[in-house]
Write a protein that holds these residues in place. Structure first.
Motif, PDB file in Angstrom:
ATOM      1  N   ALA A 274       0.861  -1.182   0.000  1.00  0.00           N
ATOM      2  CA  ALA A 274       0.000   0.000   0.000  1.00  0.00           C
ATOM      3  C   ALA A 274       0.895   1.229   0.000  1.00  0.00           C
ATOM      4  O   ALA A 274       2.002   1.216   0.566  1.00  0.00           O
ATOM      5  N   ASP A 275       0.414   2.304  -0.637  1.00  0.00           N
ATOM      6  CA  ASP A 275       1.155   3.564  -0.701  1.00  0.00           C
ATOM      7  C   ASP A 275       0.200   4.736  -0.460  1.00  0.00           C
ATOM      8  O   ASP A 275       0.044   5.613  -1.310  1.00  0.00           O
ATOM      9  N   PRO A 276      -0.448   4.768   0.713  1.00  0.00           N
ATOM     10  CA  PRO A 276      -1.483   5.781   0.936  1.00  0.00           C
ATOM     11  C   PRO A 276      -0.912   7.135   1.357  1.00  0.00           C
ATOM     12  O   PRO A 276       0.210   7.242   1.870  1.00  0.00           O
ATOM     13  N   TRP A 277      -1.715   8.180   1.139  1.00  0.00           N
ATOM     14  CA  TRP A 277      -1.487   9.480   1.753  1.00  0.00           C
ATOM     15  C   TRP A 277      -2.244   9.502   3.075  1.00  0.00           C
ATOM     16  O   TRP A 277      -3.411   9.114   3.138  1.00  0.00           O
ATOM     17  N   LEU A 278      -1.580   9.953   4.126  1.00  0.00           N
ATOM     18  CA  LEU A 278      -2.171  10.043   5.459  1.00  0.00           C
ATOM     19  C   LEU A 278      -2.153  11.496   5.914  1.00  0.00           C
ATOM     20  O   LEU A 278      -1.319  12.284   5.459  1.00  0.00           O
ATOM     21  N   TYR A 279      -3.048  11.827   6.846  1.00  0.00           N
ATOM     22  CA  TYR A 279      -3.123  13.232   7.260  1.00  0.00           C
ATOM     23  C   TYR A 279      -3.643  13.348   8.686  1.00  0.00           C
ATOM     24  O   TYR A 279      -4.227  12.407   9.239  1.00  0.00           O
ATOM     25  N   ASN A 280      -3.412  14.512   9.267  1.00  0.00           N
ATOM     26  CA  ASN A 280      -4.031  14.888  10.538  1.00  0.00           C
ATOM     27  C   ASN A 280      -4.252  16.394  10.530  1.00  0.00           C
ATOM     28  O   ASN A 280      -3.446  17.156   9.968  1.00  0.00           O
ATOM     29  N   ALA A 281      -5.352  16.828  11.129  1.00  0.00           N
ATOM     30  CA  ALA A 281      -5.676  18.259  11.193  1.00  0.00           C
ATOM     31  C   ALA A 281      -6.438  18.541  12.474  1.00  0.00           C
ATOM     32  O   ALA A 281      -7.423  17.861  12.781  1.00  0.00           O
ATOM     33  N   THR A 282      -5.946  19.523  13.237  1.00  0.00           N
ATOM     34  CA  THR A 282      -6.585  19.923  14.490  1.00  0.00           C
ATOM     35  C   THR A 282      -6.656  21.440  14.559  1.00  0.00           C
ATOM     36  O   THR A 282      -5.680  22.131  14.234  1.00  0.00           O
ATOM     37  N   VAL A 283      -7.800  21.940  14.998  1.00  0.00           N
ATOM     38  CA  VAL A 283      -7.979  23.368  15.264  1.00  0.00           C
ATOM     39  C   VAL A 283      -8.510  23.505  16.685  1.00  0.00           C
ATOM     40  O   VAL A 283      -9.518  22.881  17.038  1.00  0.00           O
ATOM     41  N   MET A 284      -7.815  24.306  17.504  1.00  0.00           N
ATOM     42  CA  MET A 284      -8.251  24.560  18.873  1.00  0.00           C
ATOM     43  C   MET A 284      -8.341  26.057  19.096  1.00  0.00           C
ATOM     44  O   MET A 284      -7.498  26.821  18.609  1.00  0.00           O
ATOM     45  N   ALA A 285      -9.371  26.480  19.831  1.00  0.00           N
ATOM     46  CA  ALA A 285      -9.563  27.900  20.132  1.00  0.00           C
ATOM     47  C   ALA A 285      -9.802  28.069  21.621  1.00  0.00           C
ATOM     48  O   ALA A 285     -10.608  27.340  22.222  1.00  0.00           O
ATOM     49  N   ASP A 286      -9.073  29.028  22.228  1.00  0.00           N
ATOM     50  CA  ASP A 286      -9.306  29.408  23.622  1.00  0.00           C
ATOM     51  C   ASP A 286     -10.324  30.544  23.613  1.00  0.00           C
ATOM     52  O   ASP A 286      -9.977  31.711  23.391  1.00  0.00           O
ATOM     53  N   LEU A 287     -11.595  30.213  23.842  1.00  0.00           N
ATOM     54  CA  LEU A 287     -12.657  31.218  23.770  1.00  0.00           C
ATOM     55  C   LEU A 287     -12.566  32.208  24.918  1.00  0.00           C
ATOM     56  O   LEU A 287     -12.843  33.405  24.745  1.00  0.00           O
ATOM     57  N   THR A 288     -12.183  31.721  26.089  1.00  0.00           N
ATOM     58  CA  THR A 288     -11.945  32.550  27.266  1.00  0.00           C
ATOM     59  C   THR A 288     -10.737  31.955  27.980  1.00  0.00           C
ATOM     60  O   THR A 288     -10.261  30.873  27.617  1.00  0.00           O
ATOM     61  N   PRO A 289     -10.200  32.622  29.010  1.00  0.00           N
ATOM     62  CA  PRO A 289      -9.084  32.022  29.749  1.00  0.00           C
ATOM     63  C   PRO A 289      -9.420  30.665  30.368  1.00  0.00           C
ATOM     64  O   PRO A 289      -8.511  29.891  30.696  1.00  0.00           O
ATOM     65  N   ARG A 290     -10.705  30.356  30.514  1.00  0.00           N
ATOM     66  CA  ARG A 290     -11.104  29.108  31.150  1.00  0.00           C
ATOM     67  C   ARG A 290     -11.770  28.110  30.208  1.00  0.00           C
ATOM     68  O   ARG A 290     -11.979  26.959  30.568  1.00  0.00           O
ATOM     69  N   LEU A 291     -12.117  28.533  28.990  1.00  0.00           N
ATOM     70  CA  LEU A 291     -12.903  27.692  28.102  1.00  0.00           C
ATOM     71  C   LEU A 291     -12.211  27.527  26.753  1.00  0.00           C
ATOM     72  O   LEU A 291     -11.870  28.504  26.090  1.00  0.00           O
ATOM     73  N   SER A 292     -12.007  26.249  26.350  1.00  0.00           N
ATOM     74  CA  SER A 292     -11.360  25.939  25.071  1.00  0.00           C
ATOM     75  C   SER A 292     -12.192  24.898  24.325  1.00  0.00           C
ATOM     76  O   SER A 292     -12.863  24.050  24.938  1.00  0.00           O
ATOM     77  N   VAL A 293     -12.121  24.958  22.992  1.00  0.00           N
ATOM     78  CA  VAL A 293     -12.797  23.966  22.157  1.00  0.00           C
ATOM     79  C   VAL A 293     -11.826  23.496  21.078  1.00  0.00           C
ATOM     80  O   VAL A 293     -10.874  24.202  20.729  1.00  0.00           O
ATOM     81  N   TYR A 294     -12.065  22.292  20.547  1.00  0.00           N
ATOM     82  CA  TYR A 294     -11.227  21.789  19.453  1.00  0.00           C
ATOM     83  C   TYR A 294     -12.040  20.878  18.550  1.00  0.00           C
ATOM     84  O   TYR A 294     -13.047  20.277  18.963  1.00  0.00           O
ATOM     85  N   VAL A 295     -11.601  20.778  17.302  1.00  0.00           N
ATOM     86  CA  VAL A 295     -12.100  19.770  16.360  1.00  0.00           C
ATOM     87  C   VAL A 295     -10.879  19.189  15.659  1.00  0.00           C
ATOM     88  O   VAL A 295      -9.865  19.877  15.474  1.00  0.00           O
ATOM     89  N   ALA A 296     -10.966  17.910  15.266  1.00  0.00           N
ATOM     90  CA  ALA A 296      -9.802  17.263  14.667  1.00  0.00           C
ATOM     91  C   ALA A 296     -10.240  16.075  13.825  1.00  0.00           C
ATOM     92  O   ALA A 296     -11.328  15.508  14.011  1.00  0.00           O
ATOM     93  N   THR A 297      -9.371  15.693  12.921  1.00  0.00           N
ATOM     94  CA  THR A 297      -9.544  14.474  12.141  1.00  0.00           C
ATOM     95  C   THR A 297      -8.181  13.895  11.823  1.00  0.00           C
ATOM     96  O   THR A 297      -7.194  14.629  11.716  1.00  0.00           O
ATOM     97  N   GLN A 298      -8.129  12.582  11.722  1.00  0.00           N
ATOM     98  CA  GLN A 298      -6.877  11.901  11.382  1.00  0.00           C
ATOM     99  C   GLN A 298      -7.188  10.705  10.482  1.00  0.00           C
ATOM    100  O   GLN A 298      -8.240  10.067  10.608  1.00  0.00           O
TER     101      GLN A 298
END
Length: 652
Positions: free
Chosen positions: A406-430
Motif C-alpha cells: 500500500a502507498d497511501p497518503w495520510l493526514y491529521n488536522a486539528t484546530v483549537m480555540a481558547d474562547l476565554t481564559p477558562r474555556l477551550s474547544v477543538y475539532v480534529a480528524t486523522q
C-alpha cells in the motif's frame, strides 16, 4: 551454571547499589514520590510504576488498542513496540487523546501511547522497592542515579518478579536496564538497553465460547493447565535518542530502536465450551522456537518562526520500521472432552514441529507538518504523510509467499480555540495506516500478523478550567476494518467496525485535601458490511463495553503526619462476547452484564535521617466480584478476584 550467573549478577548489583548509597546526598523523591493520580493531567490514562489510573490503557483506548495499532512514542519519537518496555526505563506513560494530543506532531487515530523515559539525574541516589504482589507473589526492584559530571549521567536498575494470577498461571521473570545520558552543549544523546527473561511462563488456559455457553467460574488460584506446559522467553529493548538545538530556530529530534522477543518454547491451552454444563473440547498447542524482531526509528527537524503573539513550527521528517515475526510450525494434542473447572492431568505428548512461517513488514513515511499559535487563542496542527507499506508472509511448510502493499497518503488536522481564559474547544480528524495485531490463539491462523489497515477518526470537544480542576467533554467516531472469525475459523477482515462515543474527564484538587480523577466513555460500537448483512457476524464487536467509567480519589489526613487514603470505583458495562448471534438469544450475541469494582487503600510517605520511605497498600476488588474478561472474539478469561498489593519503597 545459569543459576550461578544469576546469583553473581544479583550480588554485583547489590554491591553497586551500596556504593551509590554511600555517596548519595539527601534523598530526592524518586520511587517514593510515584503517584499516578497526582501526576495525571486527565482521566484518560496514566501509568507510573505499578500504578495505573484512568479509563484508557495502551491496550484499550476508545475501544481499540493503540499498542496493536502501532501508535507508540518514546519521548515523542515513533517506536514499533514488539515487547513491553521495562519500568526501569519509563518515568511515566500517558494515553494522549483529544486536548492532550493537540500539540503532538503527526497524531494518530485511536490515541497515542506516550512513554516518558527517565532523564538526566540531578543528584546521585539509589532506590529500592519491594511489592508484596497479588496472591502471595512479589516484585523486587532496584534503581540507581549517578551524575558523573555536568555532561554525563547514568541511570539503570534491576528487577525480579514472581507475578501470580487468579487462574494460577504464575510467571517468573527478571530484567535489567542501563541508560547513560550525554550532554554536549545543546545536544543530548541517550543510548539505552533493557534485557530480561521470562524463566517460567505457563500456558494460560483460555476459554472459547463460540457456541454461546458460559461455564461456571473456576475456583480461585486453581491452575487448570498442565504443569509441564511452561514456556520461556528472552526480551530486549535497545536504542538511542538524540535531541539537539542546531540554531535558535532549528531543532532536531530522532531515535533508532530495536524491540525483540526470542520465544524458546510456548504452549496454548484451550477449553472450547460446547454446552451449558461446561463440557469442553480440550486442546493443547505447542510452538517451536519463534522470534519477533523489530527495528524502528524516526528523524524530525523543526523550524521555529514568529514572535510572542504569532508562533509557527514547521516539521519535516522520516519514520520507518522493519519487523519480522515467526509463527506457525506448531503441533497440537487433543485431550478430548472434559468438564471445564475440573482438574485434568495428562502426560506430555511428543510434539513434532515443522518450519515456522515468517512474516516481514517494512513500512516508512515521509512527513511534513505545521503547528501554529495565534495570539495565544487559536492553535493549529496540520500534518501530511506519504506512507509506503510492504508485507510478505512465507509458509514454512510449502514455501508459498503472500505479498501485500500500500502507498497511501495520510493526514491529521486539528484546530483549537481558547474562547476565554477558562474555556477551550477543538475539532480534529486523522487518517492513519495502523496495524491490526495478530490472530488470536483459537484461530486456525493463530498468531498470524494481520495486515495494516486504514483508520479514520473524527473528534471534537470542550474543556473548562474550574479553579484547581478541569473538565473535558469530547465526542469521537472511529472507523477501521473489522477482523473476526470466518466459517473456516480464520481470523480475517469481514467488514467495518465503527466506534462512536462520548468521553469525559474531571481532574484536580476539589479541596486542599481531596484530589479526584474521574472519567468515563459512553460508546455505540457497531459492525457493518456484507458479513453482517449475511448474518455471519453480529451487530457489535466483541469485548467493547457500552459504558466504562472510573473514579480515583486521594484524601490527605492528619494521621501520622499526612496519611493518604485512596479509593477507586471502576464500572464496566455490558459487552458482546461472541462473534455471531444465536436463535436462543433472539438472534443476538452472547452478552455479559456490567459490573462494579471497588478498590481501597492508603499510602504514607515519610523521611528518616534524610531517606524517603513509602508504604503503600491497596485491596482491589474488595467485594470479591466474579466476572469474565472478554479478551478477543469468542474468548474469555476470569477477571482477577479480591487481591492485595503492599509496597515498601526507599530512596537514598
Amino acid at each position: 551454571m545459569q543459576g550461578e550467573k544469576f546469583s553473581d549478577c544479583r550480588v554485583a548489583l547489590m554491591l553497586g547499589s551500596a556504593m551509590l548509597a554511600l555517596v548519595a546526598t539527601p534523598a530526592q523523591a524518586q520511587r517514593t514520590g510515584e503517584n499516578a493520580v497526582e501526576e495525571a493531567d486527565d482521566a484518560f490514562g496514566t501509568n507510573v510504576g505499578l500504578e495505573t489510573t484512568g479509563i484508557y490503557t495502551e491496550r484499550n483506548a476508545r475501544g481499540f488498542s493503540p499498542l496493536e495499532a502501532g501508535n507508540i512514542r518514546i519521548d515523542g519519537i515513533y517506536f514499533d513496540q514488539a515487547v513491553s518496555i521495562s519500568g526501569r526505563l519509563r518515568k511515566a506513560t500517558a494515553i494522549r487523546v483529544g486536548f492532550s494530543a493537540v500539540d503532538l506532531p503527526f497524531i494518530a487515530p485511536t490515541g497515542v501511547v506516550d512513554h516518558k523515559f527517565v532523564g538526566f539525574p540531578d543528584q546521585p541516589g539509589t532506590s529500592f522497592a519491594f511489592h508484596r504482589y497479588y496472591y502471595g507473589g512479589h516484585i523486587a526492584e532496584w534503581d540507581f542515579r549517578l551524575p558523573v559530571s555536568e555532561q554525563l549521567g547514568l541511570t539503570g536498575g534491576f528487577a525480579q518478579a514472581d507475578t501470580r494470577q487468579v487462574d494460577g498461571a504464575d510467571q517468573l521473570s527478571w530484567g535489567a536496564t542501563f541508560k547513560p545520558v550525554l550532554r554536549l552543549g545543546d545536544v543530548e544523546i541517550s543510548p539505552f538497553t533493557a534485557f530480561g527473561k521470562f524463566t517460567e511462563q505457563p500456558a494460560k488456559p483460555i476459554i472459547v465460547v463460540r457456541d454461546g455457553y458460559l461455564p461456571e467460574q473456576p475456583k480461585r488460584r486453581r491452575y487448570l493447565g498442565q504443569p509441564w506446559a511452561k514456556g520461556t522467553r528472552d526480551i530486549g529493548t535497545h536504542g538511542v535518542t538524540v535531541k539537539a538545538r542546531v540554531t535558535d530556530r532549528i531543532s532536531l529530534r530522532g531515535g533508532l530502536f530495536s524491540s525483540d522477543a526470542d520465544r524458546d518454547s510456548n504452549f496454548s491451552e484451550i477449553y472450547s465450551v460446547v454446552d451449558g454444563t461446561g463440557l469442553a473440547n480440550h486442546i493443547m498447542f505447542a510452538d517451536p522456537a519463534h522470534d519477533i524482531r523489530s527495528t524502528s526509528g524516526e528523524m524530525l527537524v523543526g523550524l521555529s518562526l514568529g514572535g510572542e503573539r504569532f508562533r509557527h513550527r514547521l516539521f519535516g521528517g522520516y519514520r520507518m520500521r522493519d519487523r519480522t515475526t515467526e509463527t506457525g510450525g506448531s503441533d497440537f494434542a487433543n485431550f478430548g472432552q472434559v468438564r471445564y473447572g475440573d482438574l485434568h492431568r495428562f502426560v506430555e505428548p511428543e510434539f513434532t514441529f515443522t518450519a515456522p512461517d515468517r512474516g516481514v513488514v517494512k513500512q516508512s513515511s515521509w512527513m511534513a507538518g505545521y503547528i501554529g499559535h495565534f495570539d495565544e487563542r487559536f492553535h493549529f496542527n496540520l500534518g501530511v504523510q506519504k506512507a509506503r507499506y510492504r508485507a510478505s508472509s512465507r509458509d514454512g511448510l510449502t514455501g508459498d509467499l503472500r505479498l501485500s502493499r500500500a502507498d497511501p497518503w495520510l493526514y491529521n488536522a486539528t484546530v483549537m480555540a481558547d474562547l476565554t481564559p477558562r474555556l477551550s474547544v477543538y475539532v480534529a480528524t486523522q487518517r492513519g495506516l495502523e496495524d491490526s495485531g495478530v490472530a488470536p490463539e483459537n484461530a486456525s491462523n493463530r498468531d498470524e500478523q494481520l495486515p495494516a489497515t486504514k483508520t479514520t477518526q473524527y473528534e471534537g470537544g470542550v474543556k473548562w478550567a474550574l479553579g484547581r480542576t478541569h473538565l473535558v467533554l469530547a465526542a469521537f467516531q472511529i472507523e477501521k476494518p473489522y477482523f473476526t472469525f470466518d466459517e473456516a475459523r480464520r481470523f480475517v477482515n469481514l467488514g467495518t467496525r465503527r466506534h462512536r462515543g462520548i468521553e469525559a474527564s474531571f481532574a484536580g484538587h476539589v479541596t486542599k485535601r481531596l484530589h479526584l480523577l474521574a472519567g468515563g466513555v459512553l460508546m455505540d460500537p457497531a459492525v457493518t458490511g456484507p458479513a453482517r448483512q449475511a448474518g455471519l457476524v453480529g451487530s457489535e464487536p466483541a469485548g467493547v463495553p457500552d459504558l466504562y467509567a472510573q473514579l480515583d480519589a486521594n484524601y490527605t489526613t492528619d494521621l501520622l503526619g499526612g496519611l493518604v487514603l485512596t479509593g477507586a470505583l471502576n464500572y464496566t458495562g455490558k459487552r458482546a462476547v461472541t462473534t455471531r448471534g444465536f436463535d436462543r438469544f433472539g438472534g443476538k450475541q452472547l452478552t455479559l452484564p456490567g459490573w462494579l469494582r471497588l478498590d481501597l487503600g492508603f499510602r504514607h510517605r515519610f523521611t528518616i535521617s534524610g531517606a524517603n520511605l513509602l508504604v503503600r497498600a491497596s485491596m482491589q476488588n474488595v467485594l470479591d466480584e466474579k466476572h469474565w474478561n472478554v479478551v478477543a472474539s469468542d474468548v474469555i478469561l476470569p477477571e482477577e478476584r479480591r487481591r492485595a498489593i503492599v509496597t515498601f519503597a526507599l530512596d537514598l
